[in-house]
Design a protein around this motif. Structure first.
Motif, PDB file in Angstrom:
ATOM      1  N   TYR A  36     -14.681  -5.117  -3.192  1.00 51.54           N
ATOM      2  CA  TYR A  36     -13.844  -5.245  -2.250  1.00 51.54           C
ATOM      3  C   TYR A  36     -12.973  -4.363  -2.313  1.00 51.54           C
ATOM      4  O   TYR A  36     -11.695  -3.944  -3.354  1.00 51.54           O
ATOM      5  CB  TYR A  36     -12.790  -6.810  -2.587  1.00 51.54           C
TER       6      TYR A  36
ATOM      7  N   LEU B 243      -4.822   2.169  -9.274  1.00 55.41           N
ATOM      8  CA  LEU B 243      -5.895   0.975  -9.422  1.00 55.41           C
ATOM      9  C   LEU B 243      -4.431  -0.614  -9.260  1.00 55.41           C
ATOM     10  O   LEU B 243      -3.108  -0.388  -9.013  1.00 55.41           O
ATOM     11  CB  LEU B 243      -5.266   0.764 -11.076  1.00 55.41           C
TER      12      LEU B 243
ATOM     13  N   ASP C 291     -10.247   6.713 -11.298  1.00 53.57           N
ATOM     14  CA  ASP C 291     -10.150   6.631  -9.828  1.00 53.57           C
ATOM     15  C   ASP C 291      -7.944   6.840  -9.484  1.00 53.57           C
ATOM     16  O   ASP C 291      -7.826   7.374 -10.302  1.00 53.57           O
ATOM     17  CB  ASP C 291     -10.046   5.770  -9.274  1.00 53.57           C
ATOM     18  N   ASP C 292      -8.377   6.777  -7.567  1.00 54.68           N
ATOM     19  CA  ASP C 292      -6.687   7.381  -7.816  1.00 54.68           C
ATOM     20  C   ASP C 292      -5.767   6.156  -8.022  1.00 54.68           C
ATOM     21  O   ASP C 292      -4.551   6.773  -7.792  1.00 54.68           O
ATOM     22  CB  ASP C 292      -6.939   7.856  -6.350  1.00 54.68           C
TER      23      ASP C 292
ATOM     24  N   GLU D  23     -10.739  -4.046  -8.544  1.00 57.95           N
ATOM     25  CA  GLU D  23     -11.919  -4.411  -8.394  1.00 57.95           C
ATOM     26  C   GLU D  23     -12.363  -3.176  -7.965  1.00 57.95           C
ATOM     27  O   GLU D  23     -14.211  -3.596  -8.995  1.00 57.95           O
ATOM     28  CB  GLU D  23     -11.621  -4.813  -5.952  1.00 57.95           C
ATOM     29  N   ALA D  24     -12.139  -2.067  -7.545  1.00 55.92           N
ATOM     30  CA  ALA D  24     -12.867  -0.785  -8.127  1.00 55.92           C
ATOM     31  C   ALA D  24     -13.258  -0.382  -9.252  1.00 55.92           C
ATOM     32  O   ALA D  24     -14.848   0.022 -10.103  1.00 55.92           O
ATOM     33  CB  ALA D  24     -12.359   0.327  -7.214  1.00 55.92           C
TER      34      ALA D  24
ATOM     35  N   VAL E  55       1.356  -1.225   0.056  1.00 58.32           N
ATOM     36  CA  VAL E  55      -0.165  -0.014  -0.105  1.00 58.32           C
ATOM     37  C   VAL E  55       0.500   0.689  -0.158  1.00 58.32           C
ATOM     38  O   VAL E  55       2.061   0.854   1.118  1.00 58.32           O
ATOM     39  CB  VAL E  55      -0.843   0.099   1.085  1.00 58.32           C
TER      40      VAL E  55
HETATM   41  P1  5GP Z   1      -8.186  -2.143  -6.852  1.00 58.77           P
HETATM   42  O1  5GP Z   1      -9.700  -1.808  -7.026  1.00 58.77           O
HETATM   43  O2  5GP Z   1      -8.002  -1.990  -8.102  1.00 58.77           O
HETATM   44  O3  5GP Z   1      -7.870  -3.079  -6.248  1.00 58.77           O
HETATM   45  O4  5GP Z   1      -7.632  -1.391  -5.564  1.00 58.77           O
HETATM   46  C1  5GP Z   1      -8.357   0.040  -6.019  1.00 58.77           C
HETATM   47  C2  5GP Z   1      -8.831   0.948  -5.194  1.00 58.77           C
HETATM   48  O5  5GP Z   1      -7.478   0.458  -3.632  1.00 58.77           O
HETATM   49  C3  5GP Z   1      -8.836   2.641  -5.432  1.00 58.77           C
HETATM   50  O6  5GP Z   1     -10.003   2.608  -4.649  1.00 58.77           O
HETATM   51  C4  5GP Z   1      -8.328   3.078  -3.918  1.00 58.77           C
HETATM   52  O7  5GP Z   1      -9.118   3.722  -3.293  1.00 58.77           O
HETATM   53  C5  5GP Z   1      -7.512   1.687  -2.887  1.00 58.77           C
HETATM   54  N1  5GP Z   1      -5.909   1.160  -3.510  1.00 58.77           N
HETATM   55  C6  5GP Z   1      -5.742   0.743  -3.944  1.00 58.77           C
HETATM   56  N2  5GP Z   1      -4.178   0.208  -3.579  1.00 58.77           N
HETATM   57  C7  5GP Z   1      -4.291   1.637  -2.894  1.00 58.77           C
HETATM   58  C8  5GP Z   1      -2.591   2.369  -2.769  1.00 58.77           C
HETATM   59  O8  5GP Z   1      -1.641   1.256  -2.741  1.00 58.77           O
HETATM   60  N3  5GP Z   1      -2.348   3.395  -2.102  1.00 58.77           N
HETATM   61  C9  5GP Z   1      -3.924   3.732  -1.602  1.00 58.77           C
HETATM   62  N4  5GP Z   1      -3.642   4.806  -0.942  1.00 58.77           N
HETATM   63  N5  5GP Z   1      -5.263   3.290  -2.175  1.00 58.77           N
HETATM   64  C10 5GP Z   1      -4.926   2.086  -3.145  1.00 58.77           C
END
Ligand code: 5GP
Length: 193
Positions: free
Chosen positions: A97, A127, A124-125, A131-132, A19
């Motif tokens: 998730y 990836l 989005d911020d 999931e998001a 993270v």
């Molecule tokens: P995904 O859904 O692609 O697995 O993760 C993306 C979402 O999880 C983003 O909307 C973000 O809020 C959060 N996220 C995933 N990895 C990170 C990270 O390394 N740092 C932060 N601050 N947010 C993350």
């Protein structure tokens, strides 16, 4: 995007579990100038797509989405993680998730805000595993809205999300691509080539 990479190098903190904490400029305190530059870059990349709506998820996607919507003069719609009491029954939803919180959220959009005439840019911020973004793609499918692309501020390219999205034929653009967090250091994709 050089200035975003430099900012990540300067202020990003690598936490356990892959993270990246960017509370200085994106996830808690927000740098509006940087967000505006991010918005401009998304407009450069997707501006010709006749976008009618920006879609994101609360809360950290809102800042970059807002700047992009402002520059394109289109509404910014964000998925809510908790169904508000003011929301009527007619909604689209997807189960997402959360990578950082390790819980499943039901992301909800009021159906009157998205329809088959929309050409949507998803923003989005981060990836990670996708999931998001997959949840937002699902919501667009429910609304029969057309997704013209996905714009991500920070992609962790060593995780599976980018492949998952591109494999669906979706146009994905990420402004900073992280190759690894080896030894607690951020290594960008371009640097590691
Ligand atoms: P995904 O859904 O692609 O697995 O993760 C993306 C979402 O999880 C983003 O909307 C973000 O809020 C959060 N996220 C995933 N990895 C990170 C990270 O390394 N740092 C932060 N601050 N947010 C993350």
């Amino acid at each position: 995007m050089k200035i975003l990479e430099e900012r990540i190098k300067q202020d990003g903190v690598v936490l356990p579990g892959n993270v990246l904490k960017v509370n200085q400029f994106l996830n808690h305190q927000i740098d509006p100038d940087l967000m505006l530059d991010i918005g401009k870059e998304f407009v450069n990349l997707f501006g010709k797509e006749k976008i009618t709506k920006i879609l994101t998820i609360e809360s950290s996607g809102i800042a970059p989405a807002m700047m992009t919507g402002l520059l394109l003069h289109v509404p910014v719609l964000f998925g809510r993680k908790k169904k508000s009491s003011t929301m009527p029954g007619d909604v689209y939803c997807a189960h997402v998730y959360s990578y950082t919180k390790k819980i499943e959220n039901t992301v909800t959009i009021e159906s009157k805000f998205l329809n088959k005439n929309d050409r949507v840019l998803i923003i989005d911020d981060f990836l990670a595993n996708g999931e998001a973004v997959s949840g937002m793609l699902e919501i667009c499918q429910q609304a029969h809205a057309q997704v013209v692309g996905v714009g991500i501020a920070i992609e962790k390219s060593f995780q599976g999300g980018a492949k998952r999205i591109k494999d669906q034929g979706v146009h994905l653009e990420s402004l900073a691509k992280i190759a690894s967090f080896d030894n607690g250091q951020v290594q960008f994709v371009e640097e590691s080539k």
